[in-house]
Design an enzyme around this catalytic site. Structure first.
Site, mmCIF file in Angstrom:
data_model
loop_
_atom_site.group_PDB
_atom_site.id
_atom_site.type_symbol
_atom_site.label_atom_id
_atom_site.label_comp_id
_atom_site.label_asym_id
_atom_site.label_seq_id
_atom_site.Cartn_x
_atom_site.Cartn_y
_atom_site.Cartn_z
ATOM 1 N N HIS A 160 -0.069 -3.682 -10.142
ATOM 2 C CA HIS A 160 -0.103 -2.311 -10.030
ATOM 3 C C HIS A 160 0.681 -1.519 -10.767
ATOM 4 O O HIS A 160 0.465 -0.630 -11.155
ATOM 5 C CB HIS A 160 0.421 -1.996 -8.473
ATOM 6 C CG HIS A 160 -0.542 -2.397 -7.373
ATOM 7 N ND1 HIS A 160 -1.475 -1.462 -6.838
ATOM 8 C CD2 HIS A 160 -0.629 -3.592 -6.791
ATOM 9 C CE1 HIS A 160 -2.144 -2.243 -5.944
ATOM 10 N NE2 HIS A 160 -1.580 -3.340 -6.020
ATOM 11 N N ASP A 371 3.299 4.666 -16.197
ATOM 12 C CA ASP A 371 2.798 4.404 -14.713
ATOM 13 C C ASP A 371 1.534 3.393 -14.972
ATOM 14 O O ASP A 371 0.817 3.606 -16.018
ATOM 15 C CB ASP A 371 2.486 5.880 -14.197
ATOM 16 C CG ASP A 371 2.731 5.936 -12.961
ATOM 17 O OD1 ASP A 371 2.688 4.756 -12.064
ATOM 18 O OD2 ASP A 371 2.883 7.031 -12.270
HETATM 19 P P1 ADQ Z 1 3.634 4.373 -6.877
HETATM 20 O O1 ADQ Z 1 4.280 4.285 -8.140
HETATM 21 O O2 ADQ Z 1 3.991 4.631 -5.510
HETATM 22 O O3 ADQ Z 1 2.386 3.229 -6.845
HETATM 23 P P2 ADQ Z 1 1.195 6.580 -6.978
HETATM 24 O O4 ADQ Z 1 -0.003 5.773 -7.854
HETATM 25 O O5 ADQ Z 1 1.456 7.824 -7.487
HETATM 26 O O6 ADQ Z 1 2.534 5.742 -7.439
HETATM 27 O O7 ADQ Z 1 1.236 6.230 -5.309
HETATM 28 C C1 ADQ Z 1 1.765 7.165 -4.670
HETATM 29 C C2 ADQ Z 1 1.262 7.157 -3.343
HETATM 30 O O8 ADQ Z 1 1.789 7.637 -2.335
HETATM 31 C C3 ADQ Z 1 -0.104 8.219 -3.574
HETATM 32 O O9 ADQ Z 1 -1.082 7.987 -2.541
HETATM 33 C C4 ADQ Z 1 0.684 9.490 -2.962
HETATM 34 O O10 ADQ Z 1 -0.152 10.651 -2.241
HETATM 35 C C5 ADQ Z 1 1.769 9.053 -1.949
HETATM 36 N N1 ADQ Z 1 2.934 9.699 -1.735
HETATM 37 C C6 ADQ Z 1 3.630 10.000 -2.774
HETATM 38 N N2 ADQ Z 1 4.556 10.719 -2.336
HETATM 39 C C7 ADQ Z 1 4.505 11.291 -1.202
HETATM 40 C C8 ADQ Z 1 5.119 12.132 -0.039
HETATM 41 N N3 ADQ Z 1 6.351 12.877 -0.365
HETATM 42 N N4 ADQ Z 1 4.417 12.179 1.045
HETATM 43 C C9 ADQ Z 1 3.428 11.488 1.336
HETATM 44 N N5 ADQ Z 1 2.988 10.778 0.326
HETATM 45 C C10 ADQ Z 1 3.325 10.569 -0.785
HETATM 46 C C11 ADQ Z 1 2.218 2.106 -7.740
HETATM 47 C C12 ADQ Z 1 2.243 2.235 -9.175
HETATM 48 C C13 ADQ Z 1 1.198 3.062 -9.541
HETATM 49 C C14 ADQ Z 1 -0.422 2.783 -8.946
HETATM 50 C C15 ADQ Z 1 -0.048 2.555 -7.561
HETATM 51 C C16 ADQ Z 1 -1.394 1.999 -6.930
HETATM 52 O O11 ADQ Z 1 3.531 2.543 -9.658
HETATM 53 O O12 ADQ Z 1 0.761 3.345 -10.986
HETATM 54 O O13 ADQ Z 1 -1.118 3.885 -9.041
HETATM 55 O O14 ADQ Z 1 0.943 1.553 -7.180
HETATM 56 O O15 ADQ Z 1 -1.947 0.716 -7.710
#
Ligand code: ADQ
Length: 479
Positions: A160, A371
């Protein structure tokens, strides 16, 4: 495929997240649940509790065709495995942030032990036809451990986060062992072409192979094994996001925010509180905007939602303090009696509320320093009103930038550039906003969360045919 019965899927991830009724989940959960619901299977991983001494066998909870199998982990090993090697060594390395990187051999050893435990506890649950799908850097060596125990099933791995280039990877003392472990998978999936290229370059540098076989660019050979190394950019459930965002306009919390804005444009960021997300730089870029463009003062409101994570790692406590100071400083300098520039919320929100907030935002502010993908960027686009959409300001160092090329692209390290990007977004005419949004929505639909998992599962199924993996006469063929 020549098979009438779909193989069971066995998903393995550090943490098992059984979806709660009425709450919808993030990308990984939606993606793997889709595969599990369709084909049936097991989701195996840590259940969230620790124990002293040896871990017991997995606890099984059956929900229709899906079994959630969770284990406890030894408390000392857990800290070294999770906070130590996974999040103190591998995470910063994957994000090219060597200033946060540290290494301790005993943590690496605990990480290996936890992977051995994962394999040992998973083994009795496996059947000869299962497809095994492992997720993320915590479990790099899991295939190696399973192979050692005699498992011949197809095993796939999806990363990821980004895969670092060789110059960065070499900072990790056991870098070669980790590459070797990865070669024990049949399919390795990355978020972007860049990640795949970096991985292949690492293999070649290590002399482990990595050359392409034949015309199919995904097939390679390494340590005398044939494997598929391909790109599977993770997506979202576009319709679900859009629908939630639209319906959430009715939620009291969303209406309260709308009233509080009093017609002022909202800039919004949503991230886990993680140093890789570039939050201090983002706050400083907003400061720069207020300094460089006086007309934005009293006007733009920046709301950042950032719930704390990984509280066991020192760097995560530090960033929290830094952001509190920056918020105080910026608000102290610029606030007026009826306007506060930054609203910084150190907590999580239910997904529908979040989607409602994203829809209200005129600008989606997504500027990680690096990211793997960044799902918030995609969710922001899906949450917009197509007739009057907001603008995504996106870091060119997020995996999502490879797909969302119609965003306003910025370099997160260039504060002036980010401020300019915000100004461009804030003053963009509706026609251009609609055009950019239409382009990005088409990309999201073409490659949504279902496409992601279907392509991965298909690659895994094909690897069985290509290598003969998972033959019935496997180590436990007559169980
Ligand atoms: P993350 O680093 O966690 O994921 P991201 O891809 O943005 O980053 O996913 C976060 C998820 O959590 C999103 O669905 C978001 O809506 C949710 N989220 C974040 N903050 C929140 C909050 N305050 N309340 C509720 N929900 C919240 C890792 C990798 C990324 C990759 C993903 C998936 O670091 O690059 O995109 O895995 O592969």
């Amino acid at each position: 495929m020549g098979k009438s019965v779909l193989s069971r899927i066995v998903v393995v991830s550090n943490r098992v997240a059984e979806p709660k009724a009425g709450k919808s989940a993030g990308g990984l959960t939606v993606g793997v649940m889709g595969a599990l619901k369709q084909q049936g299977g097991i989701w195996f991983g840590w259940g969230g509790t620790t124990c002293t001494g040896e871990a017991k066998d997995a606890e099984l909870k059956r929900r229709g065709k899906i079994t959630f199998a969770t284990i406890e982990l030894n408390e000392t090993d857990f800290d070294a495995y999770y906070n130590g090697f996974s999040n103190g060594s591998l995470w910063p390395l994957a994000h090219y942030l060597l200033g946060f990187f540290s290494y301790d051999r005993s943590q690496y050893e605990a990480w290996r032990r936890v992977n051995t435990t994962f394999a040992r506890k998973l083994l009795p649950l496996l059947e000869p036809d299962d497809l095994i799908w492992v997720h993320d850097y915590h479990l790099f060596p899991l295939a190696e451990e399973l192979r050692r125990a005699g498992v011949t099933n197809p095993i796939g791995f999806f990363l990821h986060v980004p895969f670092p280039g060789i110059a960065v990877l070499q900072a990790l003392p056991p870098w070669r062992q980790i590459l070797q472990s990865l070669c024990m998978y049949d399919v390795i999936g990355f978020q972007t072409e860049q990640d795949r290229e970096d991985f292949l370059e690492c293999l070649r540098f290590a002399g482990l192979g990595g050359d392409r076989r034949g015309n199919d660019s995904g097939r390679i050979e390494a340590i005398q094994r044939r494997l598929t190394v391909d790109v599977f950019p993770i997506g979202i459930d576009v319709d679900e996001c859009a629908q939630q965002a639209q319906e959430s306009a009715r939620l009291a919390s969303v209406q309260r925010l709308e009233r509080a804005l009093m017609g002022r444009p909202l800039i919004m960021g949503v991230d886990r509180l993680d140093y890789s997300k570039g939050l201090p730089d983002r706050f400083r870029a907003f400061d720069q905007l207020l300094s460089d463009y006086p007309s934005s003062r009293g006007q733009l409101v920046y709301m950042q939602i950032a719930p704390p994570t990984r509280a066991g790692v020192r760097a995560y406590q530090d960033i929290r303090e830094e952001l509190e100071q920056l918020t105080g400083n910026i608000n102290g300098r610029f606030a007026e009696p009826e306007w506060v520039p930054i609203r910084y919320l150190n907590r999580g929100f239910a997904r529908p509320t979040l989607m409602g907030f994203l829809r209200l935002a005129r600008i989606g502010f997504v500027t990680p320093l690096r990211d793997g993908m960044n799902l918030v960027a995609k969710e922001y686009v899906a949450a917009q009103d197509p007739a009057d959409p907001g603008v995504l300001v996106l870091s060119q160092l997020a995996g999502a930038a490879r797909e969302l090329t119609s965003a306003v692209m910025v370099n997160p390290y260039d504060g002036r550039g980010v401020a300019e990007g915000l100004q461009t977004a804030a003053s963009m005419a509706r026609e251009e906003r609609v055009e950019r949004h239409t382009d990005m929505l088409a990309v999201l639909r073409k490659n949504d969360i279902n496409v992601w998992r279907q392509r991965f599962v298909e690659a895994l199924e094909n690897s069985r045919q290509a290598t003969g993996a998972g033959a019935r006469e496997s180590a436990y063929g007559d169980r």
